[in-house]
Design a protein around this motif. Structure first.
Motif, PDB file in Angstrom:
ATOM      1  N   LYS A  18      -1.575  -1.244  -4.222  1.00  0.00           N
ATOM      2  CA  LYS A  18      -2.670  -0.313  -3.965  1.00  0.00           C
ATOM      3  C   LYS A  18      -2.117   1.049  -3.525  1.00  0.00           C
ATOM      4  CE  LYS A  18      -3.982  -3.241  -0.904  1.00  0.00           C
ATOM      5  NZ  LYS A  18      -4.582  -3.892   0.240  1.00  0.00           N
ATOM      6  N   TYR A  19      -2.959   2.066  -3.594  1.00  0.00           N
ATOM      7  CA  TYR A  19      -2.544   3.354  -3.061  1.00  0.00           C
ATOM      8  C   TYR A  19      -3.736   4.066  -2.447  1.00  0.00           C
ATOM      9  CZ  TYR A  19      -4.567   5.494  -7.276  1.00  0.00           C
ATOM     10  OH  TYR A  19      -5.412   5.884  -8.275  1.00  0.00           O
ATOM     11  N   ARG A  20      -3.449   4.989  -1.580  1.00  0.00           N
ATOM     12  CA  ARG A  20      -4.515   5.816  -1.028  1.00  0.00           C
ATOM     13  C   ARG A  20      -4.115   7.276  -1.193  1.00  0.00           C
ATOM     14  NH1 ARG A  20      -6.528   4.663   4.880  1.00  0.00           N
ATOM     15  NH2 ARG A  20      -6.868   2.594   4.032  1.00  0.00           N
ATOM     16  N   THR A  21      -4.959   8.036  -1.835  1.00  0.00           N
ATOM     17  CA  THR A  21      -4.590   9.442  -2.063  1.00  0.00           C
ATOM     18  C   THR A  21      -5.047  10.306  -0.897  1.00  0.00           C
ATOM     19  OG1 THR A  21      -6.590   9.650  -3.350  1.00  0.00           O
ATOM     20  CG2 THR A  21      -4.530   9.489  -4.571  1.00  0.00           C
ATOM     21  N   SER A  51     -11.039  12.081   7.762  1.00  0.00           N
ATOM     22  CA  SER A  51     -10.109  11.579   6.740  1.00  0.00           C
ATOM     23  C   SER A  51      -8.667  11.951   7.087  1.00  0.00           C
ATOM     24  CB  SER A  51     -10.480  12.143   5.374  1.00  0.00           C
ATOM     25  OG  SER A  51     -10.313  13.535   5.374  1.00  0.00           O
ATOM     26  N   ILE A  64       1.260   5.389   0.102  1.00  0.00           N
ATOM     27  CA  ILE A  64       0.574   6.629   0.491  1.00  0.00           C
ATOM     28  C   ILE A  64       1.538   7.806   0.348  1.00  0.00           C
ATOM     29  CG2 ILE A  64      -1.003   5.473   2.114  1.00  0.00           C
ATOM     30  CD1 ILE A  64       0.777   6.413   4.407  1.00  0.00           C
ATOM     31  N   LEU A 119       0.852  -1.195   0.000  1.00  0.00           N
ATOM     32  CA  LEU A 119       0.000   0.000   0.000  1.00  0.00           C
ATOM     33  C   LEU A 119       0.885   1.242   0.000  1.00  0.00           C
ATOM     34  CD1 LEU A 119      -2.725   1.499   0.289  1.00  0.00           C
ATOM     35  CD2 LEU A 119      -2.485   1.238   2.769  1.00  0.00           C
TER      36      LEU A 119
END
Ligand code: BG6
Length: 256
Positions: free
Chosen positions: A115-118, A138, A87, A85
């Motif tokens: 995967k990535y999380r913006t 968030s 980030i 992941l």
């Protein structure tokens, strides 16, 4: 014996690693300031080191900048990278879109098949709004995620260059001059003793959180960055691996 033995880069690596007291130094040929190919070599070297040390399921925080942006080009999809992941090490959006940490996190994920999380966070908030934003669910989630990071990959910038690129206010630039800021990494500015003299208003990984990250790659090259790298490295976590170029490395040894 590898070619590096014959070019003397490995002894340069050892000397710098001992002086800086960090876990390793890797040096590629050339000077990023003069030859753009050198930046690709930094990307390749970092990609190789990263792929050989990372474990599936881990969380990686990356910063922005052209140096870090060059790394994903040299990573190939593999089954054992698909649960990674990625980030952004901080949420800032004040930079060229292609060089923002969020975009780079996404390209790492794409390269690995992971995967990535913006995480977008405006850099021009007032102190008050900034404080209020920190309570947003968030943002809180992101701050918690920074506690779980297994690996950080970050660039280092020359302080005044970064302030100019970020179009910082005259006050901010004067302050950086007064405090003799030399280097910049993940939004913090450091003087030559490695003391953080300023931080841009953003949400991102904190210095004390960085101390707890088991694996850190600092990637920066070019003669013009030598003083900046030395400044940041004075207090960098011991588990840092510095990946730099020959020109910056030689200049660092001159300045020590
Ligand atoms: C910026 C990061 O995007 O890139 C900085 O926010 C870093 O922390 C800088 O110092 C380095 O940029 P470059 O293009 O010289 O690799």
């Amino acid at each position: 014996p590898t070619m590096e033995k014959w070019t003397g880069r490995s002894s340069l690596e050892r000397r710098l690693q001992e002086y800086l007291g960090i876990s390793a130094v890797k040096i590629v040929a050339g000077d990023c300031d003069r030859d753009p190919v050198t930046k690709n070599l930094l990307g390749l070297k970092t990609a190789e080191a990263f792929v050989s040390t990372i474990e599936n399921g881990q969380i990686i925080a990356v910063t922005g900048g052209s140096t870090i942006a060059s790394i994903p080009n040299y990573i190939e999809k593999a089954n054992d990278l698909q649960e990674l992941l990625f980030i952004a090490a901080r949420g800032g959006v004040g930079e060229d879109i292609g060089l923002q940490a969020n975009v780079i996190a996404a390209s790492f994920a794409e390269a690995c098949g992971g995967k990535y999380r913006t995480f977008y966070y405006p850099e021009s908030l007032s102190e008050e709004t900034h404080k209020a934003f920190q309570n947003e669910p968030s943002v809180r989630k992101m701050i918690q995620l920074y506690e779980q990071v297994d690996c950080v990959i970050h660039g280092i910038g020359e302080a005044q260059t970064m302030a100019n690129l970020r179009e910082s206010s005259t006050e901010e630039k004067e302050m950086l001059q007064k405090t003799e800021a030399k280097g910049e990494a993940f939004g913090y500015y450091f003087d030559r003793t490695g003391k953080a003299v300023h931080r841009i208003r953003t949400v991102g990984i904190q210095i004390d959180q960085l101390e707890r990250v088991p694996l850190i790659y600092a990637v920066a090259g070019g003669i013009s960055k030598a003083a900046a790298i030395l400044a940041y490295m004075s207090t960098a976590p011991k588990q840092t691996v510095l990946i730099t170029d020959e020109a910056a490395a030689q200049e660092m040894l001159k300045q020590i």
